[in-house]
Write a protein that holds these residues in place. Structure first.
Motif, short mmCIF file in Angstrom:
data_model
loop_
_atom_site.label_atom_id
_atom_site.label_comp_id
_atom_site.label_asym_id
_atom_site.label_seq_id
_atom_site.Cartn_x
_atom_site.Cartn_y
_atom_site.Cartn_z
N ASP A 12 12.73 -24.19 9.53
CA ASP A 12 13.52 -23.29 10.39
C ASP A 12 12.71 -22.68 11.52
N TYR A 13 11.41 -22.85 11.49
CA TYR A 13 10.55 -22.38 12.58
C TYR A 13 10.38 -23.45 13.66
N PHE A 14 10.51 -24.74 13.29
CA PHE A 14 10.20 -25.83 14.22
C PHE A 14 11.32 -26.86 14.25
N PRO A 15 11.64 -27.43 15.43
CA PRO A 15 12.60 -28.53 15.50
C PRO A 15 12.04 -29.80 14.88
N VAL A 16 12.89 -30.77 14.65
CA VAL A 16 12.52 -31.96 13.88
C VAL A 16 11.32 -32.69 14.47
N GLU A 17 11.21 -32.73 15.81
CA GLU A 17 10.14 -33.51 16.43
C GLU A 17 8.79 -32.80 16.40
N LYS A 18 8.73 -31.56 15.89
CA LYS A 18 7.48 -30.82 15.81
C LYS A 18 7.09 -30.44 14.38
N ARG A 19 7.91 -30.84 13.42
CA ARG A 19 7.66 -30.40 12.04
C ARG A 19 6.44 -31.05 11.42
N GLY A 20 6.14 -32.28 11.80
CA GLY A 20 5.02 -32.98 11.19
C GLY A 20 3.71 -32.24 11.37
N GLY A 21 3.46 -31.77 12.60
CA GLY A 21 2.23 -31.04 12.86
C GLY A 21 2.15 -29.75 12.07
N ALA A 22 3.27 -29.01 12.02
CA ALA A 22 3.29 -27.73 11.30
C ALA A 22 3.13 -27.94 9.80
N MET A 23 3.83 -28.92 9.26
CA MET A 23 3.72 -29.17 7.82
C MET A 23 2.38 -29.79 7.46
N GLY A 24 1.80 -30.55 8.38
CA GLY A 24 0.46 -31.06 8.14
C GLY A 24 -0.55 -29.92 8.04
N PHE A 25 -0.41 -28.94 8.95
CA PHE A 25 -1.30 -27.78 8.91
C PHE A 25 -1.12 -27.04 7.58
N PHE A 26 0.12 -26.81 7.18
CA PHE A 26 0.38 -26.11 5.92
C PHE A 26 -0.20 -26.87 4.73
N ASN A 27 -0.01 -28.18 4.71
CA ASN A 27 -0.44 -28.97 3.56
C ASN A 27 -1.93 -29.21 3.51
N MET A 28 -2.66 -28.86 4.58
CA MET A 28 -4.11 -28.95 4.45
C MET A 28 -4.62 -27.87 3.48
N GLY A 29 -3.73 -26.93 3.13
CA GLY A 29 -4.08 -25.93 2.12
C GLY A 29 -4.49 -26.54 0.80
N VAL A 30 -3.94 -27.72 0.49
CA VAL A 30 -4.29 -28.41 -0.76
C VAL A 30 -5.78 -28.72 -0.79
#
Length: 454
Positions: free
Chosen positions: A134-152
């Protein structure tokens, strides 16, 4: 008919990325807390008199028991209530229960504390990924979710390096005696030192703004009335109609996670048993590998997926996922067979890059074909499937091979390699099998609506 009104205003980049950074910090803390136990396997075994199989249940099943089962009702709650509040409560819970591991006196107590860690951490991923969508449109979600998932990988790397330093410190420290608790083992102090400060992250969540929900699906009944409320039966119907797209992807990622948690749980122990090196050396080398490979893999795959999505193919995130599974499987099978710990760590880096990339790509692919009202639930089901496979079968499959097939704990390297190769081949097959089914549904979403007869 069902329609998805997809074209809505998103928050400013500043607000959106601030939220992603805070959520990523929470994810780092969650992995830091859950991975501490892998550093002190040998100490826990000795002090509590446990077998490899019992330890594997602490590493996997105890955590996954409620992490997975509680995730689905929490996911539905996240689809209806404040997601930032749910996350804040969860952080408080898992930090307290991590500290409780440091007070456990026997196997039952530490088992229950690990269950509690799982309950708290079950709140994070469904709520956080729903918020990011809900923060990012579909064409920008990959970068945001990639950043989040580097938490692993960052959390795992910090757990290894900082945790290893703390282990070295506390093992040479005087015995710690706590009021009303009494004497605790040296390794237990590690959980206290890490668990309690994590509560600061719960306070930080209060500074994040809850985004408005976007991409909702409108359901029109036979009498012409419209609603955006989706019942549990309607959710099940929606998923069942797309079972091949969701199912094959869930299976492929489950294989990746199974391999990942087999490594996270047993690789430090394998280094010690195979290469006869200290836990400090193990923690440093593996920690650096995580910190180098993980952030690069997660962020690069997310941004590359977004670029290819816009310019080449709407299945780009999924295709990158499937091809990365091939590289990850080959690297994972070879890591334990390397003749030295330095070469093993070098081989471990491409495995981490590919695995980190998959943690970013799979949720993006899922959310891009899922309406807003059920994203929390679908992500929770996704984590249920991959976590039950990863946390239960990952650590325990390696332990069972070591205990009952090889019957020699020094041969754990071969157990890890066999699990990685067999499970990885299944994951490759499932990943490519998913693509044609996924293509049909992502094409439908890109028109701006879901259209189905009800």
């Amino acid at each position: 008919m069902e329609k998805n009104k997809n074209f809505e205003q998103y928050p400013s980049n500043r607000r959106a990325w601030y939220a992603v950074v805070v959520l990523t910090i929470a994810y780092i803390v969650s992995f830091l807390d859950r991975q501490l136990l892998a550093l002190v396997v040998e100490d826990v075994k000795a002090d509590l008199v446990l077998t490899d199989t019992q330890v594997s249940l602490l590493l996997g099943f105890a955590f996954a028991l409620f992490y997975t089962t509680m995730g689905i009702p929490i996911g539905r709650l996240a689809d209806k209530k404040s997601r930032k509040t749910i996350i804040g409560i969860g952080i408080t819970c898992w930090c307290i229960m991590t500290a409780a591991c440091g007070l456990a006196k026997n196997y039952t107590q530490i088992f229950l504390a690990r269950v509690g860690v799982g309950v708290g951490e079950a709140t994070l991923s469904p709520s956080a990924l729903s918020m990011i969508s809900d923060y990012f449109p579909v064409e920008k979600r990959g970068g945001a979710m990639g950043f989040f998932n580097m938490g692993v990988s960052v959390g795992s790397g910090i757990a290894l390096i900082v945790g290893g330093l703390i282990v070295d410190y506390v093992k040479d420290s005087p015995t710690l005696v706590l009021p009303f608790i009494g004497e605790i083992f040296a390794w237990q102090a590690l959980f206290l030192y890490v668990g309690i400060p994590g509560l600061l992250v719960a306070a930080l969540m209060t500074t994040v703004k809850e985004p408005s929900r976007k991409g909702k699906m409108q359901i029109t009944s036979e009498d012409g009335k419209s609603t955006d409320e989706i019942s549990i039966p309607q959710t099940i119907k929606f998923l069942w109609k797309r079972n091949r797209a969701y199912g094959w992807l869930f299976l492929s990622m489950a294989c990746s996670v199974l391999i990942g948690y087999a490594f996270l749980s047993w690789l430090p122990t394998m280094y010690i048993r195979t290469y006869q090196i200290s836990i400090g050396t193990v923690a440093l080398w593996q920690g650096v590998a995580f910190l180098v490979g993980g952030p690069f893999g997660a962020t690069a795959s997310g941004w590359l997926g977004d670029i290819l999505f816009k310019k080449w193919d709407k299945t780009a995130h999924l295709k990158l996922f499937a091809y990365s599974m091939i590289v990850m499987t080959l690297a994972a099978a070879l890591v334990p067979l390397m003749p030295s710990y330095k070469l093993a760590t070098l081989m471990f880096i491409p495995q981490i890059i590919m695995a980190a990339g998959q943690t970013a790509l799979a949720p993006v692919a899922i959310i891009n074909i899922t309406p807003n009202q059920i994203r929390g639930q679908v992500i929770a089901i996704y984590f249920f499937v991959i976590s039950m496979a990863g946390y239960t079968l990952g650590p325990t499959s390696v332990a069972l091979l070591t205990d009952y097939v090889f019957q020699d704990e020094s041969l754990i390297r071969y157990s890890i390699s066999i699990v990685a190769l067999i499970v990885g081949m299944v994951g490759v097959f499932a990943g490519f099998k998913c693509i044609p089914h996924y293509r049909k549904y992502i094409a439908k979403v890109q028109t701006g609506n879901f259209t189905e007869s009800t």
